[in-house]
Design a protein around this motif. Structure first.
Motif, PDB file in Angstrom:
ATOM      1  N   THR A  63      35.556  48.376  35.816  1.00 59.33           N
ATOM      2  CA  THR A  63      35.425  46.858  35.508  1.00 59.33           C
ATOM      3  C   THR A  63      34.873  46.094  36.732  1.00 59.33           C
ATOM      4  OG1 THR A  63      37.941  47.118  34.665  1.00 59.33           O
ATOM      5  CG2 THR A  63      37.226  45.119  35.204  1.00 59.33           C
ATOM      6  N   ARG A  64      34.710  46.409  37.963  1.00 54.23           N
ATOM      7  CA  ARG A  64      34.093  45.448  38.863  1.00 54.23           C
ATOM      8  C   ARG A  64      32.646  45.796  38.742  1.00 54.23           C
ATOM      9  NH1 ARG A  64      37.072  44.487  43.730  1.00 54.23           N
ATOM     10  NH2 ARG A  64      34.983  43.886  44.472  1.00 54.23           N
ATOM     11  N   ILE A  65      32.199  46.999  38.069  1.00 50.54           N
ATOM     12  CA  ILE A  65      30.744  47.064  37.932  1.00 50.54           C
ATOM     13  C   ILE A  65      30.331  46.261  36.821  1.00 50.54           C
ATOM     14  CG2 ILE A  65      28.938  48.885  37.676  1.00 50.54           C
ATOM     15  CD1 ILE A  65      30.606  50.704  39.277  1.00 50.54           C
ATOM     16  N   ARG A  66      31.130  46.436  35.931  1.00 52.65           N
ATOM     17  CA  ARG A  66      30.664  45.625  34.605  1.00 52.65           C
ATOM     18  C   ARG A  66      30.830  44.313  34.879  1.00 52.65           C
ATOM     19  NH1 ARG A  66      34.733  47.628  31.872  1.00 52.65           N
ATOM     20  NH2 ARG A  66      36.023  45.826  31.816  1.00 52.65           N
ATOM     21  N   ILE A  67      31.787  43.593  35.563  1.00 57.01           N
ATOM     22  CA  ILE A  67      31.527  42.043  35.746  1.00 57.01           C
ATOM     23  C   ILE A  67      30.676  41.771  36.404  1.00 57.01           C
ATOM     24  CG2 ILE A  67      33.163  40.239  36.521  1.00 57.01           C
ATOM     25  CD1 ILE A  67      35.591  41.499  35.527  1.00 57.01           C
TER      26      ILE A  67
END
Length: 774
Positions: free
Chosen positions: A121-125
């Protein structure tokens, strides 16, 4: 380098109500030491630091990231400048507020309590925010084109378990850790490998049945009545087929090829084609059930992609204006016309291959090599298949560029919409590039040539190519075997060797830093870069393979077996590439394989049509059955001690009188031959189509209609019989909805009826509500 000064940014914060008001917050304090891992690394060439304008643009970009709550630090080696960036944990509170708890009341952000956010999620955002335009109107890709930055990538962190249990050749027959793949690469990659694993498992029964059909031909290798007649036909001469070194050929010389043709052109072919139609449907229906179980386990059954993308836009910019769906008939018309022109080009490439085969036949016929003189047709088929394979490689690159340009012109609203439209366009072009030549061989080759003495010539010079003396099924079989064999072997080797050698070469450049963190960034930088459509290419490769496995499987029953072996290698090859040889893919959320499911369903319908046409018009199945019950010894139910196909070869070959050749003297051995035979149903007097030809044509068409309707009905019944979603999944979703509604009902009536409208404060007028108003 830490942010300087007190930068301010806006963030949406949930309240006890239903709205999400804007609040000003100061830049969050730096994370604790155990939370300072880098989310993303930006890389710039060291030479850019000498250009003040490039440095200014770098600093401006980083300053805007600081304003959004990012921290960054700079590390350098002798050649590159690395910018490690990390988003503060509280930036992700909005994501949790908007999406992770959509059913309950919006939670208030607790700045004192750290938020645990999955790495995916961190990387996607973070990737989404990096993709957005800056205040100057530039995207990160624009900065890369201008040389401000070189690249960017998320770091490989915690992949040791995947290396040990998944990305190793020795684990080829081991179950894939789908949940671990999802936790590291995201749902879209995990669903790809889940689908690929399911497809591979389902290939096992198809491969076994195809192998049985093929081996059943071996059991009749020497017992076939047709093969016996061909091998014993020493006194039957076939008409010359080429323009150079023309000579009559004994039918018995094709004995070996006749036996080989019977391996895949026998009665079991029809049963296998119907089985594959049923298999394709069952495969898709059971995959839908498997997908439903997987996404329910991942809590993504009710996830909405549009809501996700709007939420990411709001996280990046609270003033984001919603982009509405639009449709332009003018653009659609232009795209349709351009797509049709490209399809015509693909069909034109098939005609170029026809010209090559005709020219190659002339060259090989005049060759001084005795082998080529005797095996002209085989040499033409093999070389034509190789040329077709090279054409596919070239046109794949052209088709991708054209499909991307069409998508750019169409201006899709979101990335997912763009990807879906690109999938349809690119697959359509690829389908014609791969299968146009096979369509020509299966349904056109040898059918527009005329007859001996009056042949159709290309540009009035070269005689059109004819089928092999043993039938057109042999040509189709060889073409399928070569193209599919090359794609499954050579392509897989190149798919592995190219990134492996590239990684080795990149690893030898430069020296390793002493700083452990910088050394880790260097190792990630030296891995092979990944692109937006890296996973898309893997899907496309499997779709084309699925097409080869199903569309012309009647002519090549070993296709499922080759696909099975290829997929066992493909799974581990892709795993090794993603974990060991490539930079980390940006995780993407998904709850299905998207447009690819419609592609698979389309291929299934095309497979029914194509296999029906192969059996009706390319195979000898219909002529054999008609002869058996209408013209042979067993006609009209008669009992005969002879085989029912006795005399079939003599019946299926037309007669041509050698005196009707324009130059019979130039044909070798013409002084002893008064008539020759050729594959067709024509009268011996005027060489027009005979009564048998029209009878066979009517029966072929009737069989095609019957076969397609029966196969499609079987597909529909199978799709109805196997529900897309298991009852257990439906019940779980229903129970979850019930629990949510029950929780709201028991948790507070004010949430349902609003302030002052509880049971004790019910307005008098409410008692008059009718049941239809509730």
């Amino acid at each position: 380098m830490q942010p300087q000064g007190e930068e301010r940014f806006q963030i949406l914060v949930g309240t006890a109500g239903d709205s999400y008001p804007l609040m000003d917050m100061v830049t969050p304090e730096p994370d604790r030491p155990d939370q300072t891992l880098t989310d993303y690394v930006l890389v710039a060439d060291y030479r850019t630091q000498r250009d003040p304008r490039q440095v200014h643009r770098q600093r401006q970009f980083l300053k805007e990231l600081q304003a959004k709550g990012f921290q960054y630090k700079v590390k350098e080696d002798q050649e590159k400048v690395f910018f490690g960036i990390r988003a503060d944990s509280r930036i992700f509170s909005l994501y949790r507020t908007l999406l992770m708890e959509p059913e309950g009341p919006a939670p208030r952000v607790d700045s004192a309590r750290p938020i645990t956010v999955p790495d995916t999620t961190r990387i996607r955002i973070v990737n989404f925010i990096l993709n957005c335009r800056t205040a100057a109107g530039d995207t990160f890709e624009d900065l890369v084109k201008d040389g401000v930055f070189e690249t960017r990538f998320p770091l490989h962190k915690g992949k040791e378990n995947l290396k040990r249990t998944w990305a190793r050749w020795r684990n080829m027959f081991r179950k894939q850790p789908i949940d671990d793949i999802r936790n590291y690469f995201g749902e879209k990659v995990a669903l790809y490998f889940a689908w690929l694993g399911w497809y591979t498992c389902m290939l096992v029964p198809a491969a076994l049945v195809g192998l049985i059909v093929f081996l059943s031909g071996f059991s009749l290798f020497n017992a076939s009545q047709i093969s016996k007649e061909i091998c014993e036909a020493h006194d039957i001469y076939m008409c010359p087929r080429g323009d150079h070194r023309r000579r009559y050929q004994r039918l018995s010389d094709t004995c070996t090829f006749a036996k080989l043709t019977h391996l895949f052109d026998n009665e079991g072919t029809v049963i296998f084609a119907i089985f594959m139609a049923l298999w394709a449907t069952v495969f898709l229906e059971f995959w839908k059930r498997q997908r439903a179980r997987v996404v329910l386990d991942w809590d993504l059954y009710g996830w909405d992609e549009d809501q996700e993308e709007v939420a990411l836009e709001l996280i990046n910019c609270p003033d984001y204006k919603l982009q509405l769906h639009q449709h332009s008939y003018l653009k659609s018309t232009i795209i349709l016309i351009l797509s049709l022109l490209m399809i015509c080009l693909m069909i034109g490439m098939a005609h170029v291959l026809v010209v090559y085969r005709v020219a190659a036949a002339a060259v090989f016929s005049s060759s001084a090599l005795p082998f080529l003189e005797d095996q002209v047709t085989t040499a033409v088929v093999v070389s034509g298949a190789l040329v077709h394979y090279v054409t596919i490689l070239v046109m794949t690159k052209v088709n991708k560029v054209v499909a991307l340009k069409l998508c750019d012109y169409e201006k899709s609203r979101t990335f997912s919409e763009r990807e879906s439209k690109f999938t349809v366009k690119f697959f359509t072009l690829q389908f014609f590039a791969h299968f146009s030549s096979l369509v020509y061989i299966a349904f056109i080759l040898g059918r527009i040539n005329g007859h001996p003495g009056k042949t159709v010539r290309l540009a009035g010079l070269w005689k059109l190519e004819e089928c092999h003396l043993s039938g057109c099924m042999m040509d189709l079989f060889v073409q399928m075997a070569i193209i599919m064999g090359l794609k499954q072997t050579l392509s897989n080797c190149m798919e592995y060797l190219h990134p492996w050698l590239s990684h080795k070469c990149r690893s030898m450049r430069g020296s390793e830093a002493r700083d452990p963190e910088l050394r880790d960034w260097q190792l990630n930088y030296r891995l092979n870069p990944v692109y937006t459509f890296s996973l898309f290419d893997e899907f496309m490769e499997m779709m084309i393979q699925y097409g080869f496995t199903t569309i012309f499987v009647a002519a090549f029953p070993l296709a499922p077996l080759l696909a099975l072996f290829s997929n066992l290698v493909e799974i581990r090859l892709d795993a090794i590439k993603m974990v060991r040889l490539q930079r980390r893919l940006v995780p993407r959320k998904a709850k299905d394989i998207g447009t690819w499911l419609q592609v698979l369903e389309t291929i299934g319908v095309l497979a029914v049509i194509a296999n029906g046409m192969v059996i009706a018009f390319t195979s000898e199945f219909i002529p054999r059955v008609v002869y058996k019950y209408r013209y042979g010894p067993c006609r009209q139910g008669a009992r005969s001690s002879a085989d029912c196909l006795t005399g079939y070869i003599n019946h299926s070959l037309s007669v041509f009188h050698t005196k009707d050749f324009e130059d019979p003297v130039r044909i070798k051995g013409s002084e002893n031959v008064t008539e020759c035979r050729y594959r067709d149903y024509r009268n011996a007097q005027d060489y027009n189509f005979s009564e048998q030809f029209w009878t066979l044509l009517a029966i072929r068409l009737a069989f095609l209609i019957l076969f397609e309707h029966v196969a499609l009905c079987i597909k529909l019944v199978a799709a109805w019989f196997v529900p897309d979603v298991p009852q257990s999944v439906k019940n779980s979703v229903l129970e979850q909805k019930y629990e949510v509604l029950l929780g709201k009902l028991r948790g507070g009536p004010r949430q349902l009826w609003g302030p002052g409208l509880g049971p004790r404060a019910t307005p008098a007028s409410s008692s008059s509500l009718r049941s239809t108003d509730v």
